[in-house]
Design an enzyme around this catalytic site. Structure first.
Site, PDB file in Angstrom:
ATOM      1  N   GLU A 214      -2.315   4.492   3.207  1.00 11.61           N
ATOM      2  CA  GLU A 214      -3.373   5.843   3.007  1.00 11.61           C
ATOM      3  C   GLU A 214      -2.808   7.255   2.850  1.00 11.61           C
ATOM      4  O   GLU A 214      -3.241   8.141   3.372  1.00 11.61           O
ATOM      5  CB  GLU A 214      -4.122   5.857   4.498  1.00 11.61           C
ATOM      6  CG  GLU A 214      -4.866   4.505   4.804  1.00 11.61           C
ATOM      7  CD  GLU A 214      -5.912   4.463   5.880  1.00 11.61           C
ATOM      8  OE1 GLU A 214      -6.042   5.433   6.456  1.00 11.61           O
ATOM      9  OE2 GLU A 214      -6.865   3.853   5.700  1.00 11.61           O
ATOM     10  N   GLU A 332      -6.905  -3.281   4.732  1.00 12.57           N
ATOM     11  CA  GLU A 332      -7.400  -2.880   5.928  1.00 12.57           C
ATOM     12  C   GLU A 332      -8.936  -2.862   5.739  1.00 12.57           C
ATOM     13  O   GLU A 332      -9.483  -2.467   4.863  1.00 12.57           O
ATOM     14  CB  GLU A 332      -7.088  -1.495   6.331  1.00 12.57           C
ATOM     15  CG  GLU A 332      -5.722  -1.398   7.039  1.00 12.57           C
ATOM     16  CD  GLU A 332      -5.582  -0.099   7.610  1.00 12.57           C
ATOM     17  OE1 GLU A 332      -6.317   0.638   8.333  1.00 12.57           O
ATOM     18  OE2 GLU A 332      -4.363   0.331   7.533  1.00 12.57           O
TER      19      GLU A 332
END
Ligand code: AHR
Length: 530
Positions: A214, A332
């Site tokens: 991320e 995710e």
């Protein structure tokens, strides 16, 4: 009830009544006002399946999971050497068993946000010498009792593919390439010999490596702009592949879908087009405004994002001479909106969450040609299908759809025709009440039909038509359901689980099935060989 729901079928019924009024008035027969019947006709849906209409091969790695050094996922979840329930290596046997039954195909580690501050050399060698560090991602103290060798041992016990996320936040290129050397080089170099010294004579052979986590988010340690990340990750990628050219690299795509998320992906792909094998996407959904229909419609976004990123990949492929494809790793995904760090992310899941989880998986199967890895976040305690405490473990509602997919949905994904009523909820327009994916497994000769009936109150009678031949006389049906969309499981009660039954489907090309309200159903039936 949700006032925003507009049933398209209701509109059709109204149109019918207006037409009827016109006909009657033209004929001069209408002496009283005519109204359509108060109750709408029951929905009848159709699903047409043709084993020759293939979308792509389903990669078993879409049934993956994820463990992060966060809350009670690793410490107190998979690893608890003090527990009577632990094996000789400190792993919880009951959790391991539940994870085995779940069918986890690939397991991402060590984070997550944690990965962006993790220095892997802290977690190897004699445990008593490993340093305690402050983890800035989650504000915890990391003991480093579980490191690379323990993680690999856990993967081997579970029978799952390891997938390591390197630190491209506070970490360096050298750390990243040394980690590959430690894991994958046979012997004769500093890091490979260190692994041998630490008790693993054979290489760990870690094939899948994420280039950070991320990095598009300002909450991330070492967050960078797309340009800066692209440049930095490219150099890491080169060094890592030069250590082991057989590894597969996963670049950070967008973890959130605001602002310039499309540009982030385009830029990252531009830099990494010759070195990355996958681009990672993350999505968490939640029923924040307590709107059942909107929540169940929200996986529409997941599919849209996949399509957009597929387009960006295709665009990128016009600018490279590489022969191998770039895929999406949805590494995710889950429902997460209630339990934040104060509750250690220990969400308790409801039936409606399990339906959304089934829909995520339907999206991955429907896009099996481009989504080749997916990791539910996470495995134990932290936004997880398995909950464990000192006394034992129990299964959350979301465990069951993932288990059913991982167990039954293999082979080729099929492009089924689904014809059913649709609804509108907020910005989600035209949401089909039935969310469907299909697969054909030539190895077993079975077709598998995965269906979420989003309707909260009505069963949906459905004609299932096999266009390429007859099906067997009997089918296996697995159903995940409960008395109400809000029911949840606990250590003492499994209000939601999967129920299995055999049903007579008649051995012809067509059979009917009634999908109960707020349910997830898997129908597995063999094709007749005639
Ligand atoms: O899974 C929990 C967190 O969600 C992960 O650490 C991070 O990558 C994401 O924001």
């Amino acid at each position: 009830m949700n006032s925003m729901i507009k049933r398209v079928s209701a509109r059709r019924a109204l149109t019918r009544s207006v037409r009827m009024m016109l006909v009657l008035s033209v004929l001069g027969l209408m002496c009283v006002e005519y109204y359509a019947p108060a109750s709408e006709p029951k929905q009848r849906a159709r699903i047409k399946i043709d084993v020759e209409r293939k979308i792509g091969e389903i990669d078993p790695k879409i049934y993956g999971n994820f463990i992060e050094h966060l809350g009670r996922c690793i410490y107190g979840g998979i690893y608890d050497p003090e527990s009577e329930l632990a094996d000789g290596d400190g792993f919880r046997k009951d959790v391991l068993d539940a994870a085995k039954q779940l069918g986890v195909t690939i397991l991402r580690w060590p984070g997550g946000n944690f990965a962006s501050g993790y220095h892997w050399e802290d977690g190897i060698g004699p445990k008593e010498k490993r340093p305690k560090r402050i983890d800035l991602a989650w504000g915890a103290v990391e003991s480093n009792a579980v490191g690379t060798d323990e993680y690999i041992r856990f993967c081997r016990k579970l029978g799952t593919e390891p997938y390591i996320c390197v630190n491209l936040g506070t970490g360096t290129w050298d750390e990243a390439r040394n980690w590959v050397e430690y894991c994958n080089r046979k012997s004769g170099t500093y890091y490979s010999d260190l692994r041998i010294k630490n008790g693993s004579p054979e290489p760990h052979n870690v094939k899948y490596w994420a280039l950070g986590n991320e990095m598009d988010g300002d909450w991330q340690m070492g967050h960078r702009s797309a340009e800066d990340y692209g440049k930095f990750a490219l150099e890491a990628a080169k060094l890592m592949k030069w250590i082991d050219r057989d590894i597969k690299l996963i670049a950070c795509g967008s973890s959130h879908f605001g602002g310039d998320w499309v540009e982030w992906n385009r830029t990252v792909l531009r830099y990494l087009k010759d070195h990355a094998d996958y681009i990672a996407l993350h999505t968490y959904l939640g029923n924040r405004d307590r709107d059942y229909y909107r929540f169940l419609g929200s996986t529409t976004d997941v599919e849209k994002r996949i399509k957009i990123v597929e387009g960006l990949i295709n665009e990128t492929m016009t600018k490279t001479s590489r022969q191998t494809p770039i895929y999406i790793a949805f590494d995710e995904w889950n429902v997460w909106y209630r339990a934040w760090i104060d509750k250690q992310l220990e969400e308790t899941y409801t039936l409606e969450d399990a339906l959304v989880v089934a829909q995520f998986l339907n999206c991955f199967v429907r896009n099996a040609h481009v989504v080749k890895i997916a990791n539910m976040a996470q495995l134990v305690n932290v936004i997880a299908p398995i909950r464990a405490d000192k006394s034992g473990m129990w299964l959350q509602t979301i465990y069951y759809p993932l288990q059913l997919f991982a167990t039954h949905c293999q082979g080729s994904s099929l492009d089924a025709l689904v014809s059913c009523d649709r609804y509108e909820a907020g910005r989600f327009k035209d949401v089909p009440y039935l969310d469907v994916s299909c697969a054909h497994d030539p190895a077993s000769g079975s077709i598998v039909i995965n269906v979420v009936n989003r309707h909260r109150d009505e069963a949906i009678e459905t004609d299932i038509i096999s266009q390429a031949g007859r099906v067997a006389d009997k089918a296996m049906v697995f159903e995940v359901n409960g008395s109400d969309p809000s029911v949840e499981n606990s250590a003492s009660a499994q209000a939601v689980k999967s129920i299995q039954k055999q049903v007579d489907v008649g051995g012809k090309q067509q059979f009917a099935y009634s999908f109960p309200p707020h349910s997830f159903t898997v129908i597995k039936v063999k094709m007749k060989m005639d």
